[in-house]
Design an enzyme around this catalytic site. Structure first.
Site, PDB file in Angstrom:
ATOM      1  CE  LYS A  78      -3.835  -2.450   0.206  1.00  0.00           C
ATOM      2  NZ  LYS A  78      -4.571  -2.579   1.532  1.00  0.00           N
ATOM      3  CG  ASP A  79       4.266   1.792   2.524  1.00  0.00           C
ATOM      4  OD1 ASP A  79       3.503   2.344   3.072  1.00  0.00           O
ATOM      5  OD2 ASP A  79       4.850   0.866   2.976  1.00  0.00           O
TER       6      ASP A  79
END
Length: 618
Positions: A223-224
């Site tokens: 998700k980063d």
């Protein structure tokens, strides 16, 4: 004449199209003639660099650049990369295609958001009719583009190359110029935030298997990639709205929450409100979120599963009374950081192009040859990002969707029936994919139906009311052309972690182990195939230390200090926890968890209280 007509139509407000070229003037002039660009609009870079900023104010700047030319520090609206053997006609065709690109979006349900540009879509999040935004324009990449990306050393350059094609510039609406985009990208994917200089290396693990490591960011999960860049998109989108406070409302099954918090904490004047299932995330994931709770961040654990959290977020976005109250009494507007927001999904498309380029660079494939992609997924956003990449020309032969015991996606892909009417969510060792109602399936339906928004509305209505829908035969046939699916049991997940560590010396997290197991099963059923596979490794093993401990030793000590478990795992495997996670578990005091019953009304009440405490934007 047709080309001239198109250019005049698309750029009706512009006086000129400036064609900049790093080739001799004669080359540029020949390309210009094929476009109908006046000869005095051609700028020859061989006689000195022009003032591109001034040209950009006068017209549309198209930079025709050789694939070895560095682009940093140069302003343009459109970049077209060329090779030595490109014909002038081919270059002119590429330029025309880029200038014709539509910068607009529409809703998957057809009635909300037509004519929205990229930044407005980022700011708005969800369409007014409850649908998800989807772009009118799908860029086209070919073998020359893939060869160019394979020549790039830095992820930032590849991200710039891909994203500026997905965010076409227009003078008709507020959008990002390539120069603005480059600033955001270079500030996002840096050694300050990422623990591996390659950002996401593709590691060869066994025969024909390349693990795309998506866990080197500041919160150690895939998700980063989106939630470090998306907040910068969002800040740009609200730059002219100083009097309004914005709150990012997000639901998380473990990774989105802390990634959103981490990303938006670096942006001024934006608050974050996160819902999570209080018993449905790992110890480390919960600790990551709670360590940030306070000030402009509120983390709320619900006595519910992730599906309720996600549904609640969508219901609040559609609650006009709630929106009116927040705006009038708290000067607050909500937006989304979940992958229902196109700006959240878009950065994930990039790493599939990057992964393919790394396989090219390693000699595993030649340009144009296919790869398979295996993705452990619950909300369908990660694998849908790969599907968007294929729609733009990336040679992906097969998508293999990997589920854990919450295998609604497996059944959907294998039968065409999406049915959650009799299912109950199971808590597993891979909590980030413990999901039954996958929000990004809606965008997938839109693509499978060739943009039939009435069909999408009907299928989503059936899912809401009947808890099931069934694809028409034509849509199911199209799905099966590209997708396969299977699931891993809890036992097989842990056994796969142990087996891969023993055989290859590579330590998987629980989600990637689900993907690896499903990949193995797919290969057994298709033993005659030799296509290389890119496996999305979605998180670091250190986010789930007790499950990995059980996989390696046959038992876990859930009450132990995670630091002690990290040390034990390192002594057994040599694998080290990322610095960001070590820092989190070193924190001696974290706020007590805030909890809330399974009630949308109670969540709204908590949201209003939180909004009253957030200061105005500076």
């Amino acid at each position: 004449k047709a080309t001239v007509s198109v250019l005049n139509c698309v750029h009706a407000t512009m006086r000129k199209v400036f064609l900049l070229c790093d080739r001799p003037a004669a080359y540029a002039a020949e390309v210009a003639r094929r476009l109908g660009v006046p000869a005095d609009a051609v700028v020859d870079l061989s006689v000195g660099r022009p003032d591109a900023a001034e040209l950009m104010m006068q017209g549309t700047v198209v930079w025709v650049v050789g694939h070895r030319t560095q682009t940093q520090g140069f302003n343009y609206h459109v970049r077209v990369v060329t090779f030595d053997d490109d014909t002038r006609d081919a270059v002119a065709a590429r330029i025309t295609a880029r200038l014709q690109a539509k910068p607009w979006f529409r809703s998957t349900r057809g009635d909300g958001g037509a004519g929205f540009g990229f930044l407005k879509v980022v700011r708005t999040g969800l369409a007014a009719d409850g649908g998800l935004f989807i772009p009118d324009h799908s860029p086209s990449f070919d073998n020359r583009d893939f060869k160019h990306m394979a020549s790039l050393d830095r992820y930032t350059d590849a991200a710039q190359f891909v994203l500026e094609r997905y965010i076409p510039f227009t003078h008709d609406t507020r959008t990002l110029t390539p120069a603005e985009l480059r600033d955001l990208v270079t500030r996002t994917y840096t050694s300050k935030h990422w623990s591996d200089p390659e950002i996401c290396p593709a590691r060869k693990v066994g025969d024909r298997t390349f693990v795309l490591e998506l866990f080197h960011g500041p919160t150690a999960a895939f998700k980063d990639f989106a939630l470090q860049l998306f907040p910068k998109f969002f800040t740009k989108s609200i730059a002219d709205q100083k009097d309004t406070k914005y709150t990012i409302l997000a639901a998380t099954s473990g990774d989105t929450g802390v990634a959103a918090i981490n990303g938006f904490m670096q942006e001024k004047g934006i608050s974050v409100f996160v819902l999570y299932p209080k018993d449905g995330v790992s110890v480390v994931q919960k600790r990551q979120m709670l360590a940030c709770d306070g000030g402009n961040v509120r983390v709320l654990g619900l006595d519910a599963d992730f599906d309720f959290c996600q549904t609640t977020v969508k219901q609040i976005f559609g609650d006009k009374a709630c929106a009116k109250d927040l705006l009038e009494n708290h000067r607050t507007v909500l937006s989304s950081a979940n992958s229902i927001n196109w700006g959240r999904l878009l950065p994930q498309i990039v790493y599939y192009f990057w992964g393919y380029s790394r396989l090219l660079r390693q000699g595993a494939i030649a340009a144009g040859e296919p790869m398979d992609v295996v993705v452990p997924t619950g909300n369908f956003g990660n694998i849908l990002s790969a599907y968007f990449a294929k729609k733009s020309g990336l040679p992906i032969r097969r998508f293999v969707c990997a589920s854990n015991e919450n295998n609604v996606l497996t059944d959907f892909i294998n039968t065409g029936v999406y049915d959650i009417s009799k299912r109950r969510l199971t808590i597993t060792h891979s909590p980030s994919i413990d999901i039954l109602k996958s929000s990004n399936v809606e965008r997938f339906l839109y693509l499978l139906s060739d943009g039939d928004s009435s069909m999408v509305r009907q299928l989503m209505a059936d899912l809401d009311t009947k808890k099931r829908f069934e694809l028409p035969a034509a849509m199911f046939a199209r799905l099966r052309q590209d997708f396969s699916a299977a699931f891993s049991s809890e036992t097989d997940c842990l056994a796969t972690i142990a087996a891969v560590q023993k055989t290859h010396g590579y330590l998987l997290d629980t989600h990637t182990a689900v993907g690896y197991k499903v990949m193995q099963d797919y290969r057994k059923a298709h033993s005659d195939e030799t296509v290389p596979t890119l496996l999305a490794a979605t998180a670091s093993f250190a986010k789930f230390p007790f499950a990995v401990q059980e996989a390696l030793t046959g038992k876990s000590t859930p009450d132990a200090d995670p630091k002690a478990v990290y040390s034990m795992i390192e002594s057994l495997t040599g694998a080290k926890a990322p610095p960001a996670l070590k820092k989190v578990v070193d924190i001696t005091e974290v706020p007590a968890p805030r909890t809330c019953p399974r009630s949308e009304a109670k969540v709204i009440e908590e949201l209003k209280v939180f909004s009253s405490t957030v200061p105005a934007r500076l």
